[in-house]
Design an enzyme around this catalytic site. Sequence first.
Site, short mmCIF file in Angstrom:
data_model
loop_
_atom_site.label_atom_id
_atom_site.label_comp_id
_atom_site.label_asym_id
_atom_site.label_seq_id
_atom_site.Cartn_x
_atom_site.Cartn_y
_atom_site.Cartn_z
N ASP A 23 0.82 -1.21 0.00
CA ASP A 23 0.00 0.00 0.00
C ASP A 23 0.86 1.26 0.00
OD1 ASP A 23 -2.35 1.43 -0.02
OD2 ASP A 23 -2.69 1.29 2.13
N ASN A 25 1.15 3.37 -2.97
CA ASN A 25 1.60 3.76 -4.31
C ASN A 25 1.09 5.14 -4.70
OD1 ASN A 25 2.67 1.22 -4.45
ND2 ASN A 25 1.16 0.42 -5.90
N GLY A 26 -0.18 5.37 -4.45
CA GLY A 26 -0.81 6.63 -4.85
C GLY A 26 -0.15 7.81 -4.13
N ARG A 27 0.07 7.66 -2.83
CA ARG A 27 0.67 8.75 -2.06
C ARG A 27 2.12 8.97 -2.46
NH1 ARG A 27 -0.90 6.23 3.33
NH2 ARG A 27 -1.56 4.58 1.90
N TRP A 28 2.79 7.90 -2.81
CA TRP A 28 4.19 8.02 -3.27
C TRP A 28 4.23 8.92 -4.51
CZ3 TRP A 28 6.77 7.01 -7.79
CH2 TRP A 28 8.17 6.94 -7.72
N ARG A 36 -1.13 9.16 -9.99
CA ARG A 36 -1.15 8.00 -9.08
C ARG A 36 -0.59 6.74 -9.73
NH1 ARG A 36 -4.22 7.39 -4.71
NH2 ARG A 36 -4.55 5.23 -5.31
N HIS A 40 1.98 2.97 -9.09
CA HIS A 40 1.74 1.53 -9.34
C HIS A 40 2.88 0.94 -10.17
CE1 HIS A 40 -2.03 2.11 -7.46
NE2 HIS A 40 -2.66 2.67 -8.47
N TRP A 72 -12.26 -2.33 -7.27
CA TRP A 72 -13.07 -2.03 -8.46
C TRP A 72 -13.79 -0.70 -8.31
CZ3 TRP A 72 -12.08 -4.79 -12.62
CH2 TRP A 72 -11.72 -6.14 -12.50
N LEU A 134 10.57 -20.65 -4.74
CA LEU A 134 9.58 -19.81 -4.06
C LEU A 134 8.21 -19.84 -4.77
CD1 LEU A 134 9.98 -16.55 -2.29
CD2 LEU A 134 8.58 -16.38 -4.34
N ARG A 191 -4.71 -1.69 9.04
CA ARG A 191 -5.91 -2.53 8.89
C ARG A 191 -5.61 -3.67 7.93
NH1 ARG A 191 -8.03 2.77 6.77
NH2 ARG A 191 -7.53 2.83 4.56
N GLU A 204 2.15 -12.94 12.54
CA GLU A 204 2.72 -11.79 13.25
C GLU A 204 2.50 -10.56 12.36
OE1 GLU A 204 3.91 -11.80 16.28
OE2 GLU A 204 3.68 -13.97 16.47
C1 IPE Z 1 -5.62 -2.76 -0.14
O1 IPE Z 1 -5.20 -1.47 -0.43
C2 IPE Z 1 -5.43 -3.67 -1.25
C3 IPE Z 1 -4.17 -3.60 -1.98
C4 IPE Z 1 -3.01 -3.15 -1.57
C5 IPE Z 1 -4.26 -4.15 -3.28
P1 IPE Z 1 -6.18 -0.23 -0.36
O2 IPE Z 1 -5.29 0.95 -0.32
O3 IPE Z 1 -7.18 -0.29 -1.43
O4 IPE Z 1 -6.89 -0.46 1.06
P2 IPE Z 1 -7.97 0.40 1.83
O5 IPE Z 1 -9.25 0.25 1.10
O6 IPE Z 1 -7.48 1.80 1.85
O7 IPE Z 1 -8.01 -0.20 3.19
C1 IPE Z 2 -1.83 0.17 -3.25
O1 IPE Z 2 -1.54 1.53 -3.32
C2 IPE Z 2 -2.03 -0.44 -4.61
C3 IPE Z 2 -3.41 -0.82 -4.93
C4 IPE Z 2 -4.43 -0.77 -4.13
C5 IPE Z 2 -3.64 -1.28 -6.27
P1 IPE Z 2 -2.70 2.61 -3.29
O2 IPE Z 2 -3.11 2.90 -4.69
O3 IPE Z 2 -3.78 2.18 -2.39
O4 IPE Z 2 -1.93 3.86 -2.69
P2 IPE Z 2 -2.51 4.92 -1.68
O5 IPE Z 2 -3.01 4.18 -0.48
O6 IPE Z 2 -3.58 5.68 -2.39
O7 IPE Z 2 -1.31 5.77 -1.36
MG MG Z 3 -4.13 2.48 -0.40
#
Ligand code: IPE
Ligand code: IPE
Ligand code: MG
Length: 248
Positions: A23, A25-28, A36, A40, A72, A134, A191, A204
């Site tokens: 998680d 990627n978007g904020r990065w 965004r 990815h 989705w 693996l 979460r 863990e």
């Molecule tokens: C959860 O990420 C699923 C993946 C990393 C693919 P999200 O960023 O969509 O999770 P929520 O909905 O914010 O908890």
């Molecule tokens: C996780 O990064 C990748 C996917 C859910 C596909 P996010 O896209 O959720 O990144 P944030 O949480 O917006 O930074």
């Molecule tokens: Mg996210």
Amino acid sequence: MKSSTQTILAHTQVPRHIAVIMDGNGRWAKKRFLPRVMGHKRGLDTLENMVRYCVEKGVQYLTVFAFSTENWRRPAGEVSFLMGLFLQALEKQVQRLHEHNMRLRIIGSRERFSPEIVAGIEAAEKLTAENTGLTLSIAADYGGRWDILQAANRLLAEGAEAISEEALNHYLMLGDAPEPDLFIRTGGETRISNFLLWQMAYAELYFTDTLWPDFDDAALDAAFASFRSRERRFGRTSEQLPIEQQRG
Ligand code: IPE
Ligand code: IPE
Ligand code: MG
């Protein structure tokens, strides 16, 4: 005496099975004033690197959350970019995994994927099925609740009258893998987001603020160090554990 989880593992220095929510990627990308989806793209490089490092460290199973049932709901443009990236990875990167004796599995529902993606998944799984290194499982259109329900429904379809842990486990995605020892979530959220609900009963948990595209070898080492410091009791008392498994 039966346990409520599958085989309880001896404490190993290196987790046998790691589950990751990749998680942030978007904020990065946002921090860099990039779209965004660039996050990815970088995230896929991070995954490649992590796979290499896990092999080097002797991890046997790596399961990563790439796309949740809930994802989705994202803007159509982002969803279609992610699907394109998925297809590209299936076409371009599978051969390399195969050359390194890795087994690839895609877990989740395939109903909403395009025929090209489904064909790519099937070809990749077939190509790598006999490999003994693996096992990389990519969770795509996956949800923990979906997984439990599909397993229960398969049991019902078989005519089962009652459902046992073993029988349900058999039909779950990852039913033949040891349960995750270590769960990592990058990106600062604490979460589970409907990931491996059943399988993570005794994992863990490790949460880090590091955004997924920045999650490098040193960041994984920090997670391993945290894992090694944990005392895994599985319900017992500390004194009941073999001395080498006691911590502190
Ligand atoms: C959860 O990420 C699923 C993946 C990393 C693919 P999200 O960023 O969509 O999770 P929520 O909905 O914010 O908890
Ligand atoms: C996780 O990064 C990748 C996917 C859910 C596909 P996010 O896209 O959720 O990144 P944030 O949480 O917006 O930074
Ligand atoms: Mg996210």
